[in-house]
Design an enzyme around this catalytic site. Structure first.
Site, short mmCIF file in Angstrom:
data_model
loop_
_atom_site.label_atom_id
_atom_site.label_comp_id
_atom_site.label_asym_id
_atom_site.label_seq_id
_atom_site.Cartn_x
_atom_site.Cartn_y
_atom_site.Cartn_z
N ASP A 38 -10.02 3.63 6.35
CA ASP A 38 -9.62 2.38 5.71
C ASP A 38 -8.65 2.69 4.58
O ASP A 38 -8.97 3.46 3.67
CB ASP A 38 -10.86 1.66 5.17
CG ASP A 38 -10.53 0.32 4.57
OD1 ASP A 38 -10.50 -0.66 5.33
OD2 ASP A 38 -10.28 0.25 3.34
N ASN B 229 0.32 -5.29 -0.32
CA ASN B 229 0.83 -6.55 0.22
C ASN B 229 1.16 -7.53 -0.89
O ASN B 229 2.20 -8.20 -0.86
CB ASN B 229 -0.19 -7.17 1.16
CG ASN B 229 0.06 -6.85 2.61
OD1 ASN B 229 1.13 -6.36 2.97
ND2 ASN B 229 -0.92 -7.10 3.45
N ASP C 232 3.47 -3.95 6.21
CA ASP C 232 3.55 -3.60 7.63
C ASP C 232 4.16 -2.22 7.84
O ASP C 232 3.69 -1.43 8.66
CB ASP C 232 4.36 -4.64 8.40
CG ASP C 232 3.63 -5.95 8.60
OD1 ASP C 232 2.41 -6.02 8.32
OD2 ASP C 232 4.28 -6.91 9.06
N ASP D 57 -6.16 -3.08 7.85
CA ASP D 57 -5.79 -1.76 7.35
C ASP D 57 -6.79 -0.70 7.77
O ASP D 57 -6.92 0.34 7.13
CB ASP D 57 -5.65 -1.78 5.83
CG ASP D 57 -6.95 -2.15 5.12
OD1 ASP D 57 -7.87 -2.65 5.79
OD2 ASP D 57 -7.03 -1.96 3.90
#
Length: 183
Positions: free
Chosen positions: A59, A67, A76, A102
């Site tokens: 993770d 973001n 992205d 993620d």
């Protein structure tokens, strides 16, 4: 009678790709990854191989911050680059996929016999800690890793996934970049 089916074949290939692979990272998606690992576990359960397997959930720590700070395009691109580094950090016999958001998943074949088994966690952690160059910015991240072992923590994919997921959440509580192996 002659018919050019080139476009139809290309469309079928695109549909097949979209059904099996994550379009952002190019890694196997959760469904296809599950199929591959279940087939591997089936061979192990029926004695075709006695080797151990290791399922890791990786993770990306603080991805929401990336973001929120830099935008989804940068987020992205970070996910694409994380996928590239994960692929580069595992052996050909291992499988890497994206299970969503993620979170990535890696199935390591026979980790105890691997010459570099001891370094697999540090190798993955280290490749992800190196700054990523994205749109002229240096973006750093780490990953929390949860680990489950076949057959100790389960003999089917869903059981191993739950165990690795629980270990990953415990790793997140320790600090960013931690690894927890399910007991």
């Amino acid at each position: 009678l002659f018919e050019d089916i080139t476009e139809r074949v290309k469309a079928e290939e695109r549909i097949n790709y979209m059904a099996h692979y994550d379009t952002l990272t190019g890694l196997p998606n959760r469904g296809y990854f599950t199929e591959q690992v279940e087939a591997d576990l089936e061979r192990r359960r029926h004695g075709k191989t006695r080797d151990m397997a290791m399922l890791m959930i990786v993770d990306v720590d603080d991805f929401k911050h990336v973001n929120d700070t830099y935008g989804h395009i940068v987020g992205d691109e970070l996910l694409r680059k994380v996928a590239e580094r994960l692929r580069a950090g595992i052996r050909d016999s291992d499988i890497c996929g994206r299970i969503g958001g993620d979170e990535f998943i890696v199935c390591v074949d026979d980790p105890l016999r691997s010459i570099d088994a001891e370094g697999i966690f540090s190798r993955i952690s280290n490749v992800l800690r190196q700054p990523f160059e994205i749109e002229g910015r240096q973006i750093s991240c780490s990953a929390s890793i949860g680990v489950a072992l076949f057959p100790r923590n389960g003999t089917d994919f869903e059981t191993l996934l739950r165990a690795a997921d629980g270990a990953m959440y415990r790793a997140k509580k320790h600090r960013n970049g931690s690894v927890v192996i399910e007991e």
